[in-house]
Write an enzyme that holds these catalytic residues in place. Structure first.
Site, PDB file in Angstrom:
ATOM      1  N   ASP A   1     -20.366 -34.283  28.093  1.00  0.00           N
ATOM      2  CA  ASP A   1     -20.275 -35.566  27.410  1.00  0.00           C
ATOM      3  C   ASP A   1     -18.981 -35.556  26.599  1.00  0.00           C
ATOM      4  OD1 ASP A   1     -21.142 -38.060  26.199  1.00  0.00           O
ATOM      5  OD2 ASP A   1     -21.528 -36.877  24.395  1.00  0.00           O
TER       6      ASP A   1
ATOM      7  N   ASP B   1     -27.855 -38.489  26.071  1.00  0.00           N
ATOM      8  CA  ASP B   1     -27.636 -37.335  26.948  1.00  0.00           C
ATOM      9  C   ASP B   1     -28.954 -36.671  27.335  1.00  0.00           C
ATOM     10  OD1 ASP B   1     -24.823 -37.592  26.688  1.00  0.00           O
ATOM     11  OD2 ASP B   1     -24.885 -36.524  24.785  1.00  0.00           O
TER      12      ASP B   1
ATOM     13  N   ASP C   1     -24.751 -34.077  23.217  1.00  0.00           N
ATOM     14  CA  ASP C   1     -25.283 -34.008  21.852  1.00  0.00           C
ATOM     15  C   ASP C   1     -26.045 -35.246  21.431  1.00  0.00           C
ATOM     16  OD1 ASP C   1     -23.090 -35.708  21.715  1.00  0.00           O
ATOM     17  OD2 ASP C   1     -22.621 -35.143  19.656  1.00  0.00           O
TER      18      ASP C   1
END
Length: 730
Positions: free
Chosen positions: A420, A622, A618
């Site tokens: 990410d 996600d 995080d």
């Protein structure tokens, strides 16, 4: 075709899930079956013209388990209750087992080594071992029986067989041949250790429901709606599509919808992982569970209940976890072949000596029991958990929290890793990157002017500028007539001079010519930066650029992973220009940009067709991707849900810990393979000796006492080998 979800009770090891899965896939009309031990759930795709849900549940019940239809909303509560009961039961058994096993160990082993004799010690040991063998160890007999009904063997079979052999031989020895020695403490200690492992596994399994519980807890419990012209507060479950809902500053948005009145900025970080609040105006979409920062607004509910974004994310996590195949431990695979062979050798040994060589029954019994005792799975049972315990402990010291053996068993097989962007590759907090004075003396003067104007703003970009000025120890002045213009910037007076600070739209609205700055602005934007122009009524004073910069270790971590022949990808909801700029800085060649939160898991699925995939993130958005991936790696600075869903948590937020995790996995798996060799080496070498193959030539016989010593030596070598992992460098 129809898909049904079932909750299953009574599974106590991964083999149970395998037994149920095999039974379901063999049933006529079942197209596909997935039984997940970690979530106690089964997903079955079947032809409803050939069989019903009742028949499917009957198939499961015939194998000794219980099944009930999954109702959706209350599943998580039922599962949580089941897990608490399982943990409580195992904890009670472990404590009881420990109470009896510790004195058995002291009397049967410590005192023996010290040559201390206790009166009636064999009978005392018999008394201590019996409740452990038949009460605490009863579940292993049940597991063995379930495996036998399905013509297979598992770890339960090894535990039940080995401990029963030691226990029953000990009973025979105490009653009829005390000189043979007894092995009560062996069976007691083995069962105690295995129960401890089961308890730790059950606690780890509980993390799944904790993640979903936290997700569900994000949603507010009430909403303020307008009905019949009045504001009333109602339960979130009573909100219906079309309701007009009022949201005040600091409140959570109850459900998904569209703004019909008002302007605000909304913190969507819990859903998107993106750190900067998003400006919202009439017509914009708002998402349930996000937080309204400034200003009040009204919106029309468009998605409620199970249709909200948050509910869909919960469902995606459950589906991803449900589709994970249960991990079949290597020891179980070995035992499925090993146990029948050992039983066969034991029987052949007895028959050969008794009937073939005409030896007395006592001689034949000793040799056949020696075969079973030396095959007792102490070392085989310790081979994997000891290496995993040392590996996870070593990881924890380095700030790498590995939630269980599953992650260590899979991480070294990864072919692709998806990162990410915000908060993972980047710091997740905007910082001033460029200060370009134009009609003002110096960078510090421009920064002082900008920070003074932004002093009273609560926008994250303003905060970045003010923080930068504080770092430079610049004295800030008090602005007058401050006004925020959503989506454009701000205007304020300083020393009676009117200033404008914002984007190109703000400059155009106030007839400030910035054509000469177009190239500079575009160049900065190409680098993924947010550009702000500061001007008075006459001319531009300068440009300040702000960006979410990459972490210091991101590029090094990516290089290390690429050196490991792992493909590295970046995924983000940002536009392609910003995404490519960040990816270039990090040395990443493969980018997925403009990806919606709920679609991240789909990109993981696509890559899984090529091999094992890890997801590093995080944010809550996600979480489905972390669950779908073969390995979910969560940053310690991220949301609790991301951390609960991930298999590995990096507490130091250092991306270099990603390649370290993979190296740790390789080292641990190497130790497990070595342990398996030593565990089986003693058994395979000792079994023929125990069977008496050397007796006709040398007169030497491996007694059950020596067999027990060899078994203990096997366990010591396995534990010692695992401890060597502590000294390996990551």
């Amino acid at each position: 075709m129809k898909t049904t979800n079932l909750q299953i009770t009574g599974m106590h090891c991964a083999s149970c899930a395998t037994i149920i899965n095999k039974s379901l896939t063999k049933a006529k009309g079942v197209k596909e079956s997935n039984v997940n031990f970690s979530t106690n759930k089964a997903t079955v795709l079947f032809d409803e013209t050939q069989l019903s849900e009742e028949v499917i549940m009957k198939i499961i019940e015939d194998k000794g388990y219980k099944a009930m239809l999954s109702t959706g909303k209350d599943d998580f509560k039922k599962q949580e209750l089941m897990q608490k009961e399982e943990i409580k039961g195992l904890r009670n058994k472990f404590i009881l087992s420990l109470i009896f096993a510790i004195p058995a160990f002291i009397i049967g082993m410590v005192f023996m080594w010290l040559d201390i004799m206790v009166p009636y010690q064999d009978y005392i040991l018999w008394f201590l071992a019996t409740p452990i063998q038949f009460y605490v160890g009863w579940q292993f007999y049940k597991g063995t029986w379930a495996a036998l009904k399905n013509k297979t063997a598992n770890m339960d079979s090894l535990v039940a067989l080995g401990t029963s052999a030691a226990y029953l031989f000990s009973v025979y020895a105490v009653l009829f041949k005390p000189e043979l020695g007894q092995y009560f403490e062996t069976s007691a200690i083995l069962i105690t250790l295995v129960i401890m492992g089961k308890l730790l596994e059950a606690i780890a399994k509980g993390k799944t429901s904790e993640a979903i519980k936290k997700l569900m807890g994000l949603s507010p419990k009430t909403a303020t709606v307008i009905r019949k012209g009045k504001e009333i507060k109602i339960k979130i479950d009573d909100v219906v599509e079309g309701d007009i809902i009022i949201v005040k500053p600091g409140e959570k948005i109850p459900v998904d919808g569209n703004i019909v009145e008002g302007i605000s900025s909304v913190d969507e970080s819990m859903i998107t992982g993106e750190s900067m609040p998003v400006e919202k105006k009439k017509g914009d979409i708002v998402t349930g569970a996000t937080i309204n920062k400034h200003g009040s607004f009204r919106f029309k509910a468009t998605k409620v209940g199970e249709n909200t974004t948050l509910s869909r994310i919960v469902k995606l996590i459950e589906e991803a976890q449900g589709k994970k195949a249960p991990i079949q431990r290597f020891a179980d695979v070995v035992s499925s072949y090993f146990v029948p062979v050992v039983i066969g050798i034991s029987i052949i040994t007895f028959l050969t000596w008794y009937f073939g060589f005409g030896k007395e029954i006592q001689f034949a019994l000793i040799t056949s029991v020696a075969v079973l005792v030396i095959a007792c799975p102490c070392s085989l049972g310790l081979a994997t958990p000891t290496a995993i315990m040392v590996g996870t402990g070593k990881g924890a010291k380095k700030g790498i929290l590995i939630k269980g053996g599953d992650a260590l068993e899979t991480a070294h097989k990864l072919s692709s890793i998806i990162f990410d962007k915000t908060g993972t590759i980047t710091k997740g907090v905007p910082e001033v990157t460029d200060i370009m004075p134009i009609n003002i003396g110096s960078e510090n003067k421009l920064l002082q002017l900008a920070a003074s104007i932004e002093k009273n703003s609560e926008h994250p970009l303003a905060e970045a500028i003010v923080n930068k000025a504080k770092q430079e120890k610049l004295a800030l002045k008090e602005p007058k007539a401050f006004k925020a213009i959503p989506g454009h910037g701000i205007k304020a007076k300083l020393n009676r001079i009117q200033y404008y600070f914002g984007n190109a739209k703000l400059m155009a609205d106030n007839k400030i010519n910035i054509k000469k700055l177009k190239a500079k602005i575009e160049s900065l934007e190409e680098q993924g930066k947010t550009v702000m122009v500061i001007s008075d009524k006459k001319k531009v004073q300068g440009i300040i650029a702000v960006a979410d910069t990459i972490k210091e270790t991101s590029k090094t971590a990516v290089n290390k992973l690429q050196d490991m022949k792992i493909f590295v990808y970046m995924i983000t909801g940002d536009n392609k220009r910003t995404a490519n700029a960040i990816a270039k800085q990090a040395g990443i060649n493969h980018v997925f940009a403009e990806v919606l939160p709920e679609d991240k898991a789909n990109y993981v699925k696509k890559l899984q067709k090529k091999g094992k995939v890890a997801m590093v993130g995080d944010g809550i958005n996600d979480a489905p991707a972390l669950a779908q991936a073969d390995i979910g790696i969560a940053m310690g600075s991220g949301t609790d849900v991301a951390m609960e869903t991930g298999n590995i948590v990096l507490m130091r937020n250092d991306l270099l810990d990603v390649p370290r995790s993979i190296k740790l996995s390789k080292l641990t798996m190497s130790k497990i393979r070595q342990n398996m060799f030593w565990a089986l080496f003693y058994n395979t070498l000792g079994i023929p000796l125990a069977a008496g193959v050397l007796y006709p030539f040398t007169g030497w016989l491996l007694s059950p006492i020596i067999a027990g010593a060899a078994m203990a030596m096997s366990s010591v070598s396995v534990v010692s080998n695992s401890l060597l992992l502590k000294y390996k460098k990551l």
